[in-house]
Design a protein around this motif. Structure first.
Motif, short mmCIF file in Angstrom:
data_model
loop_
_atom_site.label_atom_id
_atom_site.label_comp_id
_atom_site.label_asym_id
_atom_site.label_seq_id
_atom_site.Cartn_x
_atom_site.Cartn_y
_atom_site.Cartn_z
N THR A 35 0.83 -1.20 0.00
CA THR A 35 0.00 0.00 0.00
C THR A 35 0.87 1.25 0.00
O THR A 35 0.66 2.17 -0.79
N PHE A 36 1.84 1.29 0.89
CA PHE A 36 2.74 2.43 0.98
C PHE A 36 3.47 2.67 -0.33
O PHE A 36 3.57 3.81 -0.80
N ASP A 37 3.97 1.60 -0.94
CA ASP A 37 4.71 1.72 -2.20
C ASP A 37 3.83 2.22 -3.34
O ASP A 37 4.34 2.75 -4.33
N SER A 38 2.53 2.04 -3.23
CA SER A 38 1.63 2.46 -4.31
C SER A 38 1.21 3.93 -4.20
O SER A 38 0.59 4.47 -5.11
N LEU A 39 1.55 4.58 -3.10
CA LEU A 39 1.16 5.98 -2.91
C LEU A 39 2.07 6.88 -3.73
O LEU A 39 3.28 6.75 -3.69
N ASP A 40 1.46 7.80 -4.49
CA ASP A 40 2.30 8.67 -5.31
C ASP A 40 1.86 10.13 -5.28
O ASP A 40 2.41 10.95 -6.00
N GLU A 41 0.91 10.46 -4.44
CA GLU A 41 0.49 11.85 -4.31
C GLU A 41 0.65 12.29 -2.85
O GLU A 41 0.50 11.49 -1.93
N ASP A 42 0.92 13.55 -2.68
CA ASP A 42 1.15 14.06 -1.32
C ASP A 42 -0.08 13.91 -0.43
O ASP A 42 0.06 13.61 0.76
N LEU A 43 -1.26 14.08 -0.98
CA LEU A 43 -2.47 13.91 -0.17
C LEU A 43 -2.59 12.46 0.30
O LEU A 43 -2.99 12.21 1.45
N GLU A 44 -2.23 11.51 -0.55
CA GLU A 44 -2.26 10.09 -0.16
C GLU A 44 -1.26 9.83 0.95
O GLU A 44 -1.54 9.11 1.91
N LEU A 45 -0.05 10.39 0.82
CA LEU A 45 0.96 10.23 1.86
C LEU A 45 0.51 10.86 3.17
O LEU A 45 0.72 10.30 4.24
N GLU A 46 -0.10 12.03 3.07
CA GLU A 46 -0.61 12.70 4.26
C GLU A 46 -1.61 11.81 4.99
O GLU A 46 -1.53 11.63 6.21
N ARG A 47 -2.54 11.24 4.26
CA ARG A 47 -3.55 10.36 4.86
C ARG A 47 -2.90 9.12 5.46
O ARG A 47 -3.28 8.67 6.54
N PHE A 48 -1.93 8.55 4.76
CA PHE A 48 -1.24 7.36 5.26
C PHE A 48 -0.52 7.67 6.56
O PHE A 48 -0.67 6.96 7.56
N PHE A 49 0.26 8.75 6.56
CA PHE A 49 1.02 9.10 7.75
C PHE A 49 0.13 9.52 8.91
O PHE A 49 0.51 9.36 10.07
N SER A 50 -1.05 10.02 8.62
CA SER A 50 -1.96 10.39 9.70
C SER A 50 -2.46 9.15 10.45
O SER A 50 -2.89 9.26 11.60
N CYS A 51 -2.36 8.00 9.83
CA CYS A 51 -2.80 6.74 10.47
C CYS A 51 -1.69 6.04 11.25
O CYS A 51 -1.95 5.10 11.99
N ILE A 52 -0.46 6.46 11.06
CA ILE A 52 0.68 5.79 11.71
C ILE A 52 0.57 5.78 13.24
O ILE A 52 0.78 4.73 13.86
N PRO A 53 0.21 6.88 13.90
CA PRO A 53 0.11 6.82 15.37
C PRO A 53 -0.91 5.77 15.84
O PRO A 53 -0.63 5.03 16.78
N GLY A 54 -2.05 5.71 15.19
CA GLY A 54 -3.05 4.70 15.56
C GLY A 54 -2.57 3.30 15.30
O GLY A 54 -2.81 2.38 16.09
N PHE A 55 -1.87 3.11 14.19
CA PHE A 55 -1.32 1.80 13.86
C PHE A 55 -0.29 1.37 14.89
O PHE A 55 -0.31 0.23 15.37
N CYS A 56 0.59 2.29 15.26
CA CYS A 56 1.65 1.96 16.21
C CYS A 56 1.12 1.63 17.60
O CYS A 56 1.74 0.87 18.33
N SER A 57 -0.02 2.19 17.96
CA SER A 57 -0.59 1.91 19.28
C SER A 57 -1.71 0.86 19.22
O SER A 57 -2.38 0.63 20.21
N SER A 58 -1.86 0.23 18.07
CA SER A 58 -2.93 -0.74 17.88
C SER A 58 -2.75 -1.97 18.76
O SER A 58 -1.64 -2.46 18.96
N GLU A 59 -3.86 -2.43 19.29
CA GLU A 59 -3.85 -3.68 20.05
C GLU A 59 -4.28 -4.85 19.17
O GLU A 59 -4.28 -6.00 19.60
N VAL A 60 -4.68 -4.54 17.94
CA VAL A 60 -5.13 -5.58 17.00
C VAL A 60 -3.93 -6.20 16.29
O VAL A 60 -3.87 -7.40 16.10
N VAL A 61 -2.96 -5.37 15.92
CA VAL A 61 -1.77 -5.85 15.23
C VAL A 61 -0.78 -6.34 16.28
O VAL A 61 -0.51 -5.64 17.26
N ALA A 62 -0.27 -7.53 16.07
CA ALA A 62 0.60 -8.17 17.06
C ALA A 62 1.86 -7.35 17.36
O ALA A 62 2.19 -7.12 18.51
N ASP A 63 2.56 -6.91 16.34
CA ASP A 63 3.81 -6.18 16.54
C ASP A 63 3.92 -5.11 15.46
O ASP A 63 4.63 -5.29 14.46
N PRO A 64 3.23 -3.98 15.64
CA PRO A 64 3.21 -2.98 14.57
C PRO A 64 4.58 -2.46 14.18
O PRO A 64 4.85 -2.26 13.00
#
Length: 115
Positions: A35-64
């Motif tokens: 997914t990350f490799d397919s991003l090619d616009e700044d708005l897409e990157l902005e949206r992706f990076f805005s999710c990183i804090p939630g992903f890193c603190s996720s209790e659903v993903v075993a080892d983010p």
């Protein structure tokens, strides 16, 4: 006999369904990398990076951090630097967007402990 056949067939089906509902951390990491490799616009990157804090603190993903962040640390860092460089250097990007992207990038860097 018919009930035994039905039970026999439903048993493996349930096992397969349970396994399919529990994707491996390795699969999660590959999907995110693709997914990350397919991003090619700044708005897409902005949206992706805005999710990183939630992903890193996720209790659903075993080892983010281990499944996605660490294996892609260099690519993530360079993408963040590129996004910020393009955003701050542009005269076409409004100041509100510049401030928003800066905040998103800082939060992503902090949550993922990126250099």
């Amino acid at each position: 006999m018919e009930e035994f056949a039905r039970w026999f067939l439903q048993g493996p089906k349930r096992i397969i369904e349970e396994i399919a509902r529990r994707p491996s951390s390795e699969t999660d990491g590959r999907v995110l990398a693709w997914t990350f490799d397919s991003l090619d616009e700044d708005l897409e990157l902005e949206r992706f990076f805005s999710c990183i804090p939630g992903f890193c603190s996720s209790e659903v993903v075993a080892d983010p951090l281990g499944t996605f962040i660490r294996p892609n640390e260099d690519k993530l860092s360079w993408a963040l630097i590129g996004l910020m460089d393009r955003t701050l250097a542009s005269h076409l990007v409004p100041n509100t967007v510049k401030e928003q992207r800066t905040a998103i990038c800082v939060k992503a860097i902090d949550a993922a402990s990126l250099p």
